[in-house]
Design a protein around this motif. Sequence first.
Motif, PDB file in Angstrom:
ATOM      1  N   UNK A   1      -2.962  -7.175  -7.257  1.00 40.97           N
ATOM      2  CA  UNK A   1      -2.058  -7.795  -8.226  1.00 40.97           C
ATOM      3  C   UNK A   1      -0.886  -6.867  -8.530  1.00 40.97           C
ATOM      4  N   UNK A   2      -0.604  -5.928  -7.623  1.00 42.06           N
ATOM      5  CA  UNK A   2       0.532  -5.032  -7.810  1.00 42.06           C
ATOM      6  C   UNK A   2       1.839  -5.789  -7.590  1.00 42.06           C
ATOM      7  N   UNK A   3       2.918  -5.178  -8.028  1.00 44.25           N
ATOM      8  CA  UNK A   3       4.219  -5.838  -7.944  1.00 44.25           C
ATOM      9  C   UNK A   3       4.787  -5.853  -6.532  1.00 44.25           C
ATOM     10  N   UNK A   4       4.327  -4.950  -5.672  1.00 45.32           N
ATOM     11  CA  UNK A   4       4.886  -4.868  -4.322  1.00 45.32           C
ATOM     12  C   UNK A   4       3.820  -4.911  -3.234  1.00 45.32           C
ATOM     13  N   UNK A   5       2.607  -5.386  -3.549  1.00 46.86           N
ATOM     14  CA  UNK A   5       1.559  -5.458  -2.532  1.00 46.86           C
ATOM     15  C   UNK A   5       1.128  -4.092  -2.044  1.00 46.86           C
ATOM     16  N   UNK A   6       0.921  -3.169  -2.975  1.00 41.64           N
ATOM     17  CA  UNK A   6       0.662  -1.780  -2.607  1.00 41.64           C
ATOM     18  C   UNK A   6      -0.659  -1.583  -1.866  1.00 41.64           C
ATOM     19  N   UNK A   7      -1.628  -2.467  -2.099  1.00 33.94           N
ATOM     20  CA  UNK A   7      -2.912  -2.307  -1.424  1.00 33.94           C
ATOM     21  C   UNK A   7      -2.868  -2.729   0.042  1.00 33.94           C
ATOM     22  N   UNK A   8      -1.888  -3.503   0.423  1.00 32.03           N
ATOM     23  CA  UNK A   8      -1.894  -4.060   1.774  1.00 32.03           C
ATOM     24  C   UNK A   8      -1.806  -2.978   2.844  1.00 32.03           C
ATOM     25  N   UNK A   9      -0.860  -2.050   2.793  1.00 33.48           N
ATOM     26  CA  UNK A   9      -0.868  -0.986   3.815  1.00 33.48           C
ATOM     27  C   UNK A   9      -2.052  -0.037   3.660  1.00 33.48           C
TER      28      UNK A   9
ATOM     29  N   UNK B   1      13.956  -0.468 -19.187  1.00 30.33           N
ATOM     30  CA  UNK B   1      12.601  -1.004 -19.030  1.00 30.33           C
ATOM     31  C   UNK B   1      11.691   0.051 -18.414  1.00 30.33           C
ATOM     32  N   UNK B   2      10.423   0.001 -18.770  1.00 26.93           N
ATOM     33  CA  UNK B   2       9.461   0.967 -18.246  1.00 26.93           C
ATOM     34  C   UNK B   2       9.337   0.887 -16.734  1.00 26.93           C
ATOM     35  N   UNK B   3       9.469  -0.308 -16.200  1.00 27.57           N
ATOM     36  CA  UNK B   3       9.235  -0.540 -14.773  1.00 27.57           C
ATOM     37  C   UNK B   3      10.378  -1.346 -14.183  1.00 27.57           C
ATOM     38  N   UNK B   4      10.683  -1.148 -12.903  1.00 32.51           N
ATOM     39  CA  UNK B   4      11.691  -1.981 -12.248  1.00 32.51           C
ATOM     40  C   UNK B   4      11.171  -3.404 -12.069  1.00 32.51           C
ATOM     41  N   UNK B   5      12.081  -4.350 -12.123  1.00 29.84           N
ATOM     42  CA  UNK B   5      11.757  -5.748 -11.885  1.00 29.84           C
ATOM     43  C   UNK B   5      11.884  -6.018 -10.397  1.00 29.84           C
ATOM     44  N   UNK B   6      10.746  -6.188  -9.746  1.00 22.14           N
ATOM     45  CA  UNK B   6      10.715  -6.468  -8.312  1.00 22.14           C
ATOM     46  C   UNK B   6      10.710  -7.976  -8.085  1.00 22.14           C
ATOM     47  N   UNK B   7      11.685  -8.456  -7.341  1.00 22.50           N
ATOM     48  CA  UNK B   7      11.714  -9.881  -6.999  1.00 22.50           C
ATOM     49  C   UNK B   7      10.943 -10.187  -5.723  1.00 22.50           C
ATOM     50  N   UNK B   8      10.675  -9.161  -4.923  1.00 24.72           N
ATOM     51  CA  UNK B   8      10.046  -9.431  -3.638  1.00 24.72           C
ATOM     52  C   UNK B   8       9.045  -8.341  -3.303  1.00 24.72           C
ATOM     53  N   UNK B   9       7.918  -8.764  -2.769  1.00 24.24           N
ATOM     54  CA  UNK B   9       6.796  -7.893  -2.454  1.00 24.24           C
ATOM     55  C   UNK B   9       6.511  -7.911  -0.954  1.00 24.24           C
ATOM     56  N   UNK B  10       5.664  -7.008  -0.504  1.00 25.82           N
ATOM     57  CA  UNK B  10       4.982  -7.247   0.770  1.00 25.82           C
ATOM     58  C   UNK B  10       4.176  -8.534   0.605  1.00 25.82           C
ATOM     59  N   UNK B  11       4.032  -9.290   1.691  1.00 28.81           N
ATOM     60  CA  UNK B  11       3.319 -10.563   1.604  1.00 28.81           C
ATOM     61  C   UNK B  11       2.247 -10.622   2.687  1.00 28.81           C
ATOM     62  N   UNK B  12       1.069 -11.086   2.313  1.00 27.83           N
ATOM     63  CA  UNK B  12      -0.030 -11.125   3.273  1.00 27.83           C
ATOM     64  C   UNK B  12       0.253 -12.111   4.403  1.00 27.83           C
ATOM     65  N   UNK B  13      -0.261 -11.793   5.581  1.00 29.30           N
ATOM     66  CA  UNK B  13      -0.390 -12.797   6.641  1.00 29.30           C
ATOM     67  C   UNK B  13      -1.582 -13.652   6.237  1.00 29.30           C
ATOM     68  N   UNK B  14      -1.301 -14.839   5.765  1.00 27.53           N
ATOM     69  CA  UNK B  14      -2.298 -15.642   5.067  1.00 27.53           C
ATOM     70  C   UNK B  14      -2.869 -16.758   5.941  1.00 27.53           C
ATOM     71  N   UNK B  15      -3.979 -17.326   5.476  1.00 25.88           N
ATOM     72  CA  UNK B  15      -4.539 -18.513   6.141  1.00 25.88           C
ATOM     73  C   UNK B  15      -3.569 -19.674   6.080  1.00 25.88           C
ATOM     74  N   UNK B  16      -2.826 -19.774   4.969  1.00 24.90           N
ATOM     75  CA  UNK B  16      -1.813 -20.818   4.809  1.00 24.90           C
ATOM     76  C   UNK B  16      -0.508 -20.163   4.397  1.00 24.90           C
TER      77      UNK B  16
END
Length: 541
Positions: free
Chosen positions: A171-179, A383-398
């Motif tokens: 649930x990170x803002x940039x998909x940090x767990x994916x790599x 702001x405490x954190x940058x506002x990220x509009x776009x994350x890494x995105x999973x190669x998903x089933x759909x």
Amino acid sequence: MTDPDLTTDILIVGAGLGGVAAALAAADRGAKVILTEEFEWIGGQLTSQAVPPDEHPWVEEFGITARYRALRDGIRDVYRRRYPLIDSARDRVDLNPGAGWVSKLCHEPRIAVGVLEEMIAPHRSAGRITLLQRRRPIAASTHENRVTSVTLASEIGEEDITVRAAYVLDATETGELLPLTGTDYVTGFESRAETGEPSAPESAQPDNVQALSVCFAVEHVEGDHTIERPARYDFWREYAPSAWQGHPLLSWTAPNPRTLAIDTRAFDPNPGDDALAVDADQSKNAGDQNLWFFRRIAARDLFTPGFYESDISLVNWPSIDYFLEHVLDVPRETELERYEDARQLSLSMLYWMQTEAPRPDGGTGFPGLRLRPDVMGSADGLAQAPYHRESRRIRALTTITENDVSYAVRGDAGATRYEESVGVGMYRIDLHPSTGGDTYIDVASTPFEIPLGALIPQRTVNLLAANKNIGTTHITNGCYRLHPVEWNIGEAAGHLAAYCAAGGSTPHEVHADAEKLADYQAELDATGIERHWPDGRVYAY
């Protein structure tokens, strides 16, 4: 002292809106949850990133989950109980404390922090949710496409913690767990050959990522509150992006997102408008022609005279969009340098407003503009954190493409309907300028659904996407990235993880098995998650 080795049913990394919603859904179902957060505040884009909720026009009636509605009701309740509202404001069912034009519920971010903390408090008392704050993921271990543990570093000098869990939600803002977990993912633009999208380029552009922004709040009061000249001011003062057609970024001028024609916005602090007459409906009026009103988060005229010395306005405008470089898949040192550059841009915009900006009376500069660090919960007022509009995105089933949601493609047939739907959302396909030099892409959409398969990676069996890292494309991320959709995604993911933990299934099995899918969806229905739009109507805007 925290145990450096923890075990839980479900680990949720990132306590933004998706992460909090996931934790609530999982804990309500009886699962044990560890929820982690890098910044001081939980709530992500609504709080630490300081972005008022971007929502569809029918949010007061339908199209959100019951838990998200409880969050919105809770915010209004705080204002009614604790703030000296004038009677005509307190009596409004649709109270909008900031009377901003971007949202029907513009408010100070700290209020949302308190409501979110109150929502998870019973589960923390019962031991079902453990919140680890100021923690950032730095490593993970895997075995046969399964995540076995995640290691989290402390932002305040404490020792690392390793958490083992049966299910892990990114649930990170940039998909940090994916790599870190070896989960297959994509960044930036996919190619038209891959997605078939009308707005996609011929070739993939993985480094072409939407702008991020470092927001801040200002008021306008007597005195000179000019900040120290920012170190990068000379650069930003002269910077003129190609899409601005010769105009500098630091100005009241920017492209119109829908027409790309150059627009000049107004800026007039505390003009004494009729705050109760504000109709925040972007399907009727984009609301951005007067920047003071656009994201105003406190309208002083809705409160007893003298309570607020000034309106408070949130700065999240085109002039602070940082698109020189992206921050995905770069060394940590480089990432932090680029965040600092984005902060310099925001400070430069403030300094320009205080010293050089043209005023309605023909003068220049608004030295009375004052940062509100207390409102941002930070020392410097940003702001405490940058506002990220776009994350890494999973190669998903759909994978959801422009062809599934664009009104130009779908017409009155409406968005693609999914038997696997786990929620709904609605927003224009709204892409800000990006690091590849692209200008706005702003496309009318139609109310859409969230397919379960978009939350499930193709290969990793016990990790779920629970933020804007789901199986969208660069294009459709533009409408799936907003507050109520992120919440719905997280809520569905948290419930799925708990469902799988209790029944011994995997997310892939639930997705593939019609009986299990129907059982899981019935539980979503019972918790107040709307999975289809009413009456099959189309509300394009």
